[in-house]
Design a protein around this motif. Sequence first.
Motif, PDB file in Angstrom:
ATOM      1  N   SER A  52      97.860   1.818  81.379  1.00 24.42           N
ATOM      2  CA  SER A  52      98.259   0.464  81.766  1.00 24.42           C
ATOM      3  C   SER A  52      98.548  -0.337  80.506  1.00 24.42           C
ATOM      4  O   SER A  52      98.233   0.084  79.386  1.00 24.42           O
TER       5      SER A  52
ATOM      6  N   TRP B 250     104.942  -6.669  79.266  1.00 21.03           N
ATOM      7  CA  TRP B 250     103.674  -6.209  79.831  1.00 21.03           C
ATOM      8  C   TRP B 250     103.919  -5.299  81.038  1.00 21.03           C
ATOM      9  O   TRP B 250     103.231  -4.293  81.228  1.00 21.03           O
ATOM     10  N   ASN B 251     104.919  -5.631  81.816  1.00 20.29           N
ATOM     11  CA  ASN B 251     105.190  -4.895  83.058  1.00 20.29           C
ATOM     12  C   ASN B 251     105.800  -3.512  82.830  1.00 20.29           C
ATOM     13  O   ASN B 251     105.935  -2.740  83.783  1.00 20.29           O
TER      14      ASN B 251
ATOM     15  N   GLY C 166     102.428  -2.195  83.053  1.00 26.34           N
ATOM     16  CA  GLY C 166     101.805  -2.801  84.225  1.00 26.34           C
ATOM     17  C   GLY C 166     100.360  -2.372  84.395  1.00 26.34           C
ATOM     18  O   GLY C 166      99.563  -2.374  83.449  1.00 26.34           O
ATOM     19  N   GLU C 167     100.028  -1.983  85.615  1.00 27.18           N
ATOM     20  CA  GLU C 167      98.668  -1.532  85.922  1.00 27.18           C
ATOM     21  C   GLU C 167      98.491  -0.042  85.706  1.00 27.18           C
ATOM     22  O   GLU C 167      97.487   0.539  86.096  1.00 27.18           O
TER      23      GLU C 167
ATOM     24  N   THR D  88      92.566   6.176  80.453  1.00 30.15           N
ATOM     25  CA  THR D  88      92.030   4.863  80.757  1.00 30.15           C
ATOM     26  C   THR D  88      91.890   4.056  79.462  1.00 30.15           C
ATOM     27  O   THR D  88      92.252   4.531  78.379  1.00 30.15           O
TER      28      THR D  88
ATOM     29  N   ASP E 261      95.245  -1.318  78.764  1.00 26.85           N
ATOM     30  CA  ASP E 261      94.644  -0.146  78.128  1.00 26.85           C
ATOM     31  C   ASP E 261      95.317   0.156  76.798  1.00 26.85           C
ATOM     32  O   ASP E 261      94.644   0.429  75.789  1.00 26.85           O
TER      33      ASP E 261
END
Length: 469
Positions: A61, A212-213, A216-217, A229, A64
């Motif tokens: 992400s 950032w996207n 993203g997640e 992670t 991370d």
Amino acid sequence: MSQINTEAEEIENIAGGEFERTPVPKSKLKSWKSFLGMYAGEHAAGTEFMIGPLFLTAGVSAFDLIIGLLIGNLLAVLSWRFLTAEIAVKNRLTLYFQLEKICGKNLVTGYNLANGILFCFLAGSMITVSATAVGIPFDMPMPKLSDTMPNGITWIVIVVLIGAVISIIAARGYDTVSKAANWMSPIIVIAFIACGVVALSQLGVSSFSDFWNIWGEGSDPFPGQIKFTFWHVVIWSWFANGAMHIGMSDLSVFRFAKKASSGWTTSAGMYVGHYMAWIAAALLYAVYLKSPEAQAFLSNGEAPPVAPGPLAYNAIGVFGIIAVVLAGWTTANPTIYRAGLAFQAILPKLSTAKVTVLAGTIATIAGLFPAFAMKLLGFVALYGFILAPFGAVIVFEHFFHKRFGVIKNYAEHANMKFNKSVLLAWAISFGVFYYISIQFDVFLSFVTLPAWLLCGVLFLVFSKCFQKK
């Protein structure tokens, strides 16, 4: 000419100019500027073109990656400054001669062999990186993430030629390696910045939220890759060069430093290379993932290839090809130099140049096989896990030998060739934590620090038990 200068020159002649078995004399010490260029060049280099994209294949992400790298790289810099550089300027010995004093000649021979070979494999992966750039004008098929063997005669010829040039540069010694890095590193840094800027434009990024996207997640890892992670990023980036800092390999470099504060120059490598360059390389791969070719691989359940040459060429053209070639060189040069020092500890009658050419030959052979580069995240984790605990022996002896009442450099003191305290400490720590990693599927970098700490403590305990006053 003074007697001191005469003796220094005699030492240099005996040691082939690199002081492999004697402390570096004051007349040969270098300022922090010499190390700044070397670390910036070595770490804003070929590995970065591979590692940045591999983070994307691991589904990280944005948080991370961006925050995890900030913390992990800081921990690496602190390790270099307060462990490696601190000990290096006190003793001014190579890692291999320092270990010989502690472990004994016979035991350190096995370590030197393993260390030298692993360094050659790492250098070989960088020759692979450079080859992906040189092969573009020849329309050479690029290796895939799953490839292990050479994919054609063009690949073999290009790798052999690149390996020969790199070996010749490394064989000329530390001064030449340092000068080459100082000359190449600004070009490479500019190329990474340019690649990042162009990739952002190609991705249509106009704000920080767009940037950032890109991650993203996070996402599911690509086929054949593991999920990273936040803690994977922190710990892996800390120990990506674990063999060099907590493993003490860079004693061989910082023994030339005037002051331990030269250890701070590693921040140029960590934050220009292991931060900016990793992210820039990831952006290049993000652009490629939107291409029809990459989507075809994904739709077939395959991971799209990571070929640094084409990725950089797509962004900045011929300059990208040049940058990738130079990037491979600036990593492979000092790595082959270190491997040569390891082999010279085993073959002391051979000159520095000859053992470095030997190391370069092994690295070139390794470079023929793309697997070392394509599995770089896993290889670097294994490499650090194997070698770093030996550095704990040096660190714990240096800082705690008086407190524990053990004799420093015991093998030299007792005229012994095999210090069983070292072997037992390493074998137990390696065995315990490698078993934990395999049995419970724990990422290997997660157990590197526990193995390092256990090895250092066990070494002191066994030394206290076995040493004869």
